[in-house]
Motif scaffolding. Structure first.
Motif, short mmCIF file in Angstrom:
data_model
loop_
_atom_site.label_atom_id
_atom_site.label_comp_id
_atom_site.label_asym_id
_atom_site.label_seq_id
_atom_site.Cartn_x
_atom_site.Cartn_y
_atom_site.Cartn_z
N ILE A 1 27.18 12.73 -27.99
CA ILE A 1 28.17 12.32 -28.98
C ILE A 1 27.68 11.08 -29.73
O ILE A 1 27.84 10.96 -30.95
CB ILE A 1 29.52 12.03 -28.30
CG1 ILE A 1 30.13 13.32 -27.76
CG2 ILE A 1 30.48 11.34 -29.26
CD1 ILE A 1 30.58 14.30 -28.82
N GLY A 2 27.06 10.14 -29.00
CA GLY A 2 26.52 8.94 -29.63
C GLY A 2 25.47 9.27 -30.67
O GLY A 2 25.46 8.70 -31.77
N LEU B 1 27.15 10.57 -33.74
CA LEU B 1 27.75 9.50 -34.53
C LEU B 1 26.69 8.77 -35.35
O LEU B 1 26.97 8.31 -36.46
CB LEU B 1 28.50 8.52 -33.61
CG LEU B 1 29.77 9.06 -32.97
CD1 LEU B 1 30.37 8.03 -32.02
CD2 LEU B 1 30.79 9.46 -34.03
N LYS C 1 26.35 10.87 -38.35
CA LYS C 1 27.46 10.67 -39.29
C LYS C 1 27.28 9.37 -40.06
O LYS C 1 27.51 9.31 -41.27
CB LYS C 1 28.79 10.63 -38.54
CG LYS C 1 29.26 11.96 -38.00
CD LYS C 1 30.69 11.90 -37.52
CE LYS C 1 31.65 11.69 -38.69
NZ LYS C 1 33.06 11.85 -38.26
N ALA C 2 26.87 8.32 -39.36
CA ALA C 2 26.71 7.03 -40.02
C ALA C 2 25.60 7.06 -41.06
O ALA C 2 25.71 6.42 -42.11
CB ALA C 2 26.42 5.95 -38.97
N SER D 1 35.04 7.90 -29.10
CA SER D 1 33.91 8.63 -29.70
C SER D 1 34.35 10.00 -30.23
O SER D 1 33.95 10.41 -31.32
CB SER D 1 32.78 8.79 -28.68
OG SER D 1 33.19 9.56 -27.56
N ASN D 2 35.17 10.72 -29.48
CA ASN D 2 35.60 12.05 -29.92
C ASN D 2 36.56 12.00 -31.10
O ASN D 2 36.55 12.88 -31.95
CB ASN D 2 36.22 12.82 -28.75
CG ASN D 2 35.18 13.41 -27.82
OD1 ASN D 2 34.65 14.49 -28.07
ND2 ASN D 2 34.84 12.69 -26.75
N LEU E 1 36.36 9.73 -33.41
CA LEU E 1 35.48 9.44 -34.54
C LEU E 1 34.73 10.68 -34.99
O LEU E 1 34.53 10.90 -36.19
CB LEU E 1 34.49 8.33 -34.16
CG LEU E 1 35.09 6.94 -33.95
CD1 LEU E 1 34.02 5.95 -33.51
CD2 LEU E 1 35.78 6.43 -35.21
N VAL E 2 34.31 11.52 -34.04
CA VAL E 2 33.64 12.77 -34.39
C VAL E 2 34.58 13.67 -35.21
O VAL E 2 34.14 14.37 -36.13
CB VAL E 2 33.17 13.51 -33.11
CG1 VAL E 2 32.79 14.94 -33.42
CG2 VAL E 2 31.98 12.78 -32.50
N PRO F 1 37.26 4.49 -38.27
CA PRO F 1 36.82 3.64 -37.15
C PRO F 1 37.73 2.46 -36.86
O PRO F 1 38.00 2.15 -35.69
CB PRO F 1 35.43 3.17 -37.59
CG PRO F 1 34.94 4.25 -38.50
CD PRO F 1 36.17 4.73 -39.23
N LEU G 1 30.47 2.63 -37.17
CA LEU G 1 29.96 3.87 -36.60
C LEU G 1 28.59 3.65 -35.96
O LEU G 1 28.32 4.15 -34.87
CB LEU G 1 29.86 4.95 -37.68
CG LEU G 1 31.15 5.69 -38.05
CD1 LEU G 1 30.87 6.69 -39.16
CD2 LEU G 1 31.76 6.39 -36.85
N ALA H 1 27.95 4.11 -31.99
CA ALA H 1 26.92 5.05 -31.57
C ALA H 1 25.88 4.38 -30.69
O ALA H 1 25.44 4.95 -29.68
CB ALA H 1 26.24 5.66 -32.81
#
Length: 258
Positions: free
Chosen positions: A119-120, A123, A126-127, A166-167, A169-170, A175, A237, A241
């Motif tokens: 997940i990290g 992220l 995504k960032a 984290s989830n 944010l996914v 944030p 983010l 991450a």
């Protein structure tokens, strides 16, 4: 009298410093207080997992209460999301505390941490690729997520922040309000878990490190909330991450390599 007080504060100083550092990270990024303090108590001091989890959750009653008030002050809370997370999170936290009181549920933790490391990395993606001003949306998969996070937090010795923040944010959560909301909801979770540990394990379950961690955590809580409200979303983010990936991989390495 001073001769007896001075050594007491000297013994508390390392825990105060750990509490300050862990809470600044947790308050700003919505995770890591439990991971940092739990790791120190179990790995460095040899405290049993149930006792360490009980101690950390008692500390978090004070730190999350202060952090939640600070996020409220900085207007970092999404109230509809808050009330979707709290009921199932608290129920799962109580259940996890009962499980840990009788069974060591930490065997699954490395597998959970591998998932969080993935997940990290997502992220990070995504960032990097979602632009300077990413578009956010209200997360939908919240109640089951709160249940999983609450159970792992008490039974596995930490997990509410890494799993839930984290989830969310996914799923596209903002944030700033995601971190503020998850931190604030954690107060009610830790209060319920601490009461459960007190009933099942007794007062002796709470180690002396609690005092130092409370002092350091309460001092640092407003700093984390201020940082959350002032750092732009893309940088938040990146920071989430980074902390999530590093702490998750460290936990996996400690369990399977060292």
């Amino acid at each position: 009298m001073l001769d007896s007080i001075a050594p007491f504060f000297v013994d508390l100083l390392p825990f105060i410093l750990v509490g300050v550092a862990a809470q600044i990270i947790d308050g700003a990024l919505g995770m890591a207080f439990g991971v940092i303090t739990q790791t120190m108590l179990v790995s460095v001091l040899g405290v049993p997992p149930a006792t360490a989890s009980a101690s950390v959750h008692l500390v978090e009653v004070f730190t999350t209460g202060t952090s939640g008030a600070s996020h409220l002050w900085r207007k970092n809370i999404n109230w509809p999301l808050f009330w979707r997370l709290v009921p199932t999170g608290v129920l799962a936290g109580i259940l996890g505390a009962y499980v840990l009181s009788s069974v060591d549920a930490s065997a699954a933790k490395p597998f959970v941490m591998l998932y969080l490391a993935a997940i990290g990395l997502f992220l990070f993606y995504k960032a990097v690729f979602f632009g300077r001003w990413p578009r956010f949306q209200d997360p939908r998969f919240t109640r089951p997520l709160a249940f999983i996070g609450g159970f792992l937090d008490s039974a596995g010795g930490g997990g509410w922040g890494p799993v839930v923040t984290s989830n969310l944010l996914v799923q596209g959560g903002d944030p700033r309000t995601t971190i503020g909301t998850v931190n604030s909801a954690e107060f009610l979770l830790t209060l319920a878990v601490s009461i459960t540990f007190l009933v099942t394990l007794g007062v002796s379950a709470f180690s002396h490190a609690v005092i130092g961690l409370i002092i350091g955590g309460v001092i640092a809580a407003p700093i984390g909330a201020i940082l959350t409200s002032r750092i732009n979303a893309r940088l938040l983010l990146f920071m989430v991450a980074t902390v999530l990936t590093i702490t998750s991989l460290f936990t996996v390495a400690k369990a399977w390599i060292f």
